[in-house]
Design a protein around this motif. Structure first.
Motif, short mmCIF file in Angstrom:
data_model
loop_
_atom_site.label_atom_id
_atom_site.label_comp_id
_atom_site.label_asym_id
_atom_site.label_seq_id
_atom_site.Cartn_x
_atom_site.Cartn_y
_atom_site.Cartn_z
N ASP A 186 -1.86 7.72 -13.28
CA ASP A 186 -2.85 8.31 -13.90
C ASP A 186 -4.18 7.32 -14.09
OD1 ASP A 186 -4.16 10.42 -15.15
OD2 ASP A 186 -3.08 10.18 -17.11
N THR A 187 -5.00 7.78 -13.31
CA THR A 187 -6.30 6.82 -13.36
C THR A 187 -7.50 7.64 -13.71
OG1 THR A 187 -7.06 5.06 -12.14
CG2 THR A 187 -6.74 7.05 -10.87
N PRO A 188 -8.32 6.79 -14.29
CA PRO A 188 -9.70 7.42 -14.49
C PRO A 188 -10.66 7.50 -13.27
CG PRO A 188 -9.64 5.31 -15.67
CD PRO A 188 -8.30 5.58 -14.96
N ALA A 189 -11.21 8.40 -13.04
CA ALA A 189 -12.42 8.37 -11.89
C ALA A 189 -13.09 7.61 -11.73
CB ALA A 189 -12.89 9.80 -11.66
N LYS A 190 -13.51 6.99 -13.05
CA LYS A 190 -14.48 5.51 -12.87
C LYS A 190 -13.99 4.58 -13.53
CE LYS A 190 -18.47 8.96 -12.96
NZ LYS A 190 -18.62 8.96 -11.57
N GLY A 191 -12.49 4.38 -13.38
CA GLY A 191 -12.08 2.99 -13.91
C GLY A 191 -12.17 2.04 -13.03
N LYS A 192 -12.02 0.81 -13.42
CA LYS A 192 -12.15 -0.51 -12.77
C LYS A 192 -10.96 -0.67 -11.69
CE LYS A 192 -14.50 -2.88 -16.58
NZ LYS A 192 -14.43 -4.16 -17.68
N PHE A 193 -9.91 -0.12 -11.91
CA PHE A 193 -8.92 -0.33 -11.06
C PHE A 193 -8.60 0.98 -10.27
CE2 PHE A 193 -8.88 -3.65 -14.05
CZ PHE A 193 -8.36 -4.97 -13.32
N ALA A 194 -9.61 2.00 -10.13
CA ALA A 194 -9.16 3.16 -9.50
C ALA A 194 -8.76 2.96 -7.88
CB ALA A 194 -10.34 4.16 -9.40
N GLU A 195 -9.37 1.94 -7.39
CA GLU A 195 -8.78 1.67 -5.83
C GLU A 195 -7.58 1.03 -5.84
OE1 GLU A 195 -10.52 -0.67 -1.85
OE2 GLU A 195 -11.98 -0.68 -3.56
N ASN B 268 5.13 6.34 2.85
CA ASN B 268 6.54 6.11 2.95
C ASN B 268 7.53 7.00 2.11
OD1 ASN B 268 6.72 3.30 4.08
ND2 ASN B 268 5.00 2.92 2.44
N ASP B 269 7.06 8.34 1.87
CA ASP B 269 7.59 9.30 1.45
C ASP B 269 8.49 9.10 -0.09
OD1 ASP B 269 6.85 11.27 3.42
OD2 ASP B 269 8.44 10.23 4.66
N HIS B 270 7.94 8.16 -0.84
CA HIS B 270 8.37 7.87 -2.09
C HIS B 270 8.05 8.80 -3.06
CE1 HIS B 270 10.35 4.30 -0.64
NE2 HIS B 270 9.30 3.56 -0.15
N SER B 271 8.79 9.27 -3.84
CA SER B 271 8.53 10.44 -4.92
C SER B 271 7.69 9.71 -5.80
CB SER B 271 9.95 10.83 -5.48
OG SER B 271 9.60 11.94 -6.59
N HIS B 272 6.53 10.28 -6.28
CA HIS B 272 5.55 9.97 -7.08
C HIS B 272 4.51 11.20 -7.33
CE1 HIS B 272 2.91 9.38 -3.71
NE2 HIS B 272 2.19 9.13 -4.60
N GLU B 273 3.81 11.24 -8.48
CA GLU B 273 2.63 12.07 -8.69
C GLU B 273 1.36 11.09 -8.94
OE1 GLU B 273 2.71 15.27 -8.96
OE2 GLU B 273 4.77 15.48 -8.57
N TYR B 274 0.29 11.84 -8.53
CA TYR B 274 -0.94 10.78 -8.71
C TYR B 274 -1.96 12.05 -9.31
CZ TYR B 274 -4.93 8.29 -6.97
OH TYR B 274 -6.00 7.54 -6.82
N ARG B 275 -2.47 11.12 -10.14
CA ARG B 275 -3.77 11.98 -10.85
C ARG B 275 -5.21 11.27 -10.88
NH1 ARG B 275 -0.05 14.87 -10.07
NH2 ARG B 275 0.78 16.27 -11.28
N VAL B 276 -6.19 11.61 -10.55
CA VAL B 276 -7.47 11.16 -11.00
C VAL B 276 -8.12 12.16 -11.78
CG1 VAL B 276 -9.68 10.10 -9.92
CG2 VAL B 276 -7.37 9.80 -8.67
N ARG B 277 -8.46 11.69 -12.91
CA ARG B 277 -9.06 12.28 -14.07
C ARG B 277 -10.37 11.95 -14.20
NH1 ARG B 277 -6.99 12.53 -18.87
NH2 ARG B 277 -5.51 10.56 -18.57
N GLU B 278 -11.29 12.84 -14.72
CA GLU B 278 -12.65 12.56 -15.34
C GLU B 278 -12.55 11.50 -16.32
OE1 GLU B 278 -16.42 14.82 -17.22
OE2 GLU B 278 -14.53 15.62 -17.37
N GLY B 279 -13.44 10.46 -16.18
CA GLY B 279 -13.69 9.60 -17.37
C GLY B 279 -13.36 8.16 -17.02
#
Length: 535
Positions: free
Chosen positions: A479-488, A500-511
């Motif tokens: 879970d990462t902020p769209a304008k966070g320092k470590f977004a990349e 690599n087909d590893h199970s995970h969820e990924y979100r980029v949220r406002e802020g």
């Protein structure tokens, strides 16, 4: 015979009556209208959705949003699957959007560009014929600041490239699940797919490898075109991009394009939500997309996301959280280094039962009132109350280095259910690289990395050194902020896990991050943890 003639006459009379009624009732939605294109030498169909108050005035003018369909769909797609009229009316009523005209043109398999051979110049038709025709047919605001492009898949590509190449015509771009390739993907794509989808548009079919990177391709690739923007053009850029975390090829290309835009200082909004390449994702994206478009039409800065996808509001109910503190003096003799700042919450039924419970360990530098706020959110969540009472432990950020020892101490003092399946870690604003290293070598079920520090190089190192068995055991929620320092760095981890087909969820949220941002996102990641406790 006379009866048959009379019956037929009645039918024609009824049809005439219906036709008169239709004529008296102006249409707000018109499907598959026709415009003849001299440039393409064929008819082009387009659908129209007008605001409810369009006919109330003969002088009021409206902004226009062009809704672009994906490959395999046509001018009816947004009406049938997007339900655009109902959605826009709800937003207008809520004050989140201004009334606007929607135009939905058919685009065949053109990707909304002129093909390299100049045989089917769709882009020219769009700019030189379609837009002027719409301005002549309807009361539009004839300015670039009052025209927007929004599209999904192939239409997302069109929304991006038509906008970048014609900022004198359009003022806003909203690409959803944009069908685009990075240079690396473009070069290595298998021949049949490349020939049919890209070769016929940007280069001679049959080209291979780097031969495919033609000058014409560069003129129509956002990866290359964005690098030609002037500082003045960047200032005027209005782009809202969105992608689903379950996308395949588009996962990497959209993420890399977002990273490039950040490096080039191209202003934009970027979101990653739950889902794949489907209208479910695009429908759920439209409230915020239309709000963004509307704010741009009004010359306002974006007012912020109206709905955070997947996050459910929880009403806090006081008095339902029972807490107990476990500090270092109780267990100092069992570890080589004193652990300070350890705090534990237990569910209300802990003291009236002898059952064992799953455990969530949260590592972060949080004040006690912040810990209590998180605990209250967790212990009033319906999934916890009704299905999964659990133990919640807060440890200081540096405690991640001694996670196995801390877990053993908790296990000695508390009734924690056996099995790695019932152990989860939430790393809030922590060191994501260290957290992942610990969990890949420790028996835990899930990790939530919320606004974690991790560089692209660290993400690549983790992906290269971790064995597949460890990754396959661990469920990861990023879970990462769209304008966070470590977004990349977080995005790079997502791309590598996806590759690599590893199970995970990924979100980029406002802020930009922060405690309130993290706390809001925890509602969705908590449900992810509980589902994996019980899978």
């Amino acid at each position: 015979m006379k009866k048959s003639i009379l019956f037929i006459s009645l039918i024609f009379a009824m049809m005439g009556s219906i036709a008169q009624q239709d004529a008296a009732q102006p249409l707000l939605v018109m499907e598959s209208l026709t415009m003849h294109s001299r440039i393409l030498n064929c008819d082009i169909h387009f659908s129209v959705c007008l605001p409810d108050d369009y006919y109330a005035s003969k002088s009021k003018k409206y902004p226009v949003t062009y809704l672009l369909h994906g490959l395999g769909d046509d001018e009816t797609g947004w009406l049938e699957y997007g339900n655009i009229r109902s959605l826009s009316n709800r937003l207008i009523t809520a004050g989140d959007a201004v009334p606007m005209i929607f135009i939905m043109p058919e685009a065949f398999k053109t990707y909304y560009v002129n093909d390299y051979a100049g045989i089917f110049n769709y882009e020219d038709m769009f700019i030189k014929e379609l837009v002027p025709t719409i301005d002549s047919m309807f009361r539009t605001k004839n300015e670039n600041s009052q025209r927007a492009l929004c599209g999904y898949s192939m239409g997302g590509f069109g929304a991006m490239m038509l906008y970048l190449k014609h900022q004198d015509v359009f003022g806003v771009s909203v690409p959803l699940s944009m069908s685009v390739r990075s240079d690396g993907q473009y070069i290595t794509e298998e021949a049949p797919g490349w020939d049919d989808q890209w070769g016929r548009l940007f280069g001679v079919p049959g080209l291979k490898g780097e031969e495919r990177i033609t000058d014409y391709y560069k003129q129509n690739s956002p990866f290359h075109f964005l690098q030609t923007l002037t500082a003045e053009q960047k200032k005027k850029t209005n782009i809202y991009m969105l992608n689903g975390d379950d996308e395949e090829t588009l996962c990497r290309s959209n993420e890399e394009l977002h990273n490039l835009m950040n490096r080039l200082s191209v202003p934009h909004e970027y979101r990653v939500v739950n889902g794949g390449h489907s209208f479910k994702v695009w429908r759920e994206a439209m409230p915020n997309a239309l709000k963004y478009i509307s704010n741009c039409f009004e010359g306002k800065p974006y007012g912020g996301d109206r709905i955070l996808s997947g996050a459910k509001e929880t009403v806090f109910e006081k008095g339902k959280v029972t807490s107990a503190s476990y500090s270092a003096y109780q267990c100092a003799d069992k570890t080589t280094k004193e652990i300070s700042g350890l705090r534990v919450y237990v569910p209300a039924e802990y003291k009236i039962s002898n059952r064992n419970f799953p455990v969530i360990i949260i590592t972060s530098k949080l004040e006690q009132d912040q810990q209590e706020k998180i605990a209250q959110m967790i212990y009033t969540n319906p999934m916890v109350v009704d299905n999964c009472p659990l133990i919640l432990a807060f440890i200081p950020g540096e405690g991640i280095e001694k996670l196995p020892e801390i877990y053993d101490l908790l296990k000695d003092d508390l009734r924690i259910r056996d099995g790695y399946k019932y152990r989860s870690l939430i790393s809030l604003n922590g060191n994501g690289f260290n957290a992942l290293k610990q969990l890949l070598s420790s028996p835990f079920n899930t990790i939530v990395m919320c606004d974690n520090t991790i560089t692209p190089q660290e993400a690549e190192s983790i992906a290269m050194t971790a064995d597949n068995e460890s990754f396959n055991r661990l469920r990861i929620f990023i879970d990462t902020p769209a304008k966070g320092k470590f977004a990349e760095g977080n995005g790079t981890l997502h791309m590598l896990l996806r590759d690599n087909d590893h199970s995970h969820e990924y979100r980029v949220r406002e802020g930009e991050g922060g405690f309130e941002w993290m706390n809001h996102g925890l509602k969705e990641s908590l449900e992810y943890i509980i589902v994996n406790f019980h899978r």
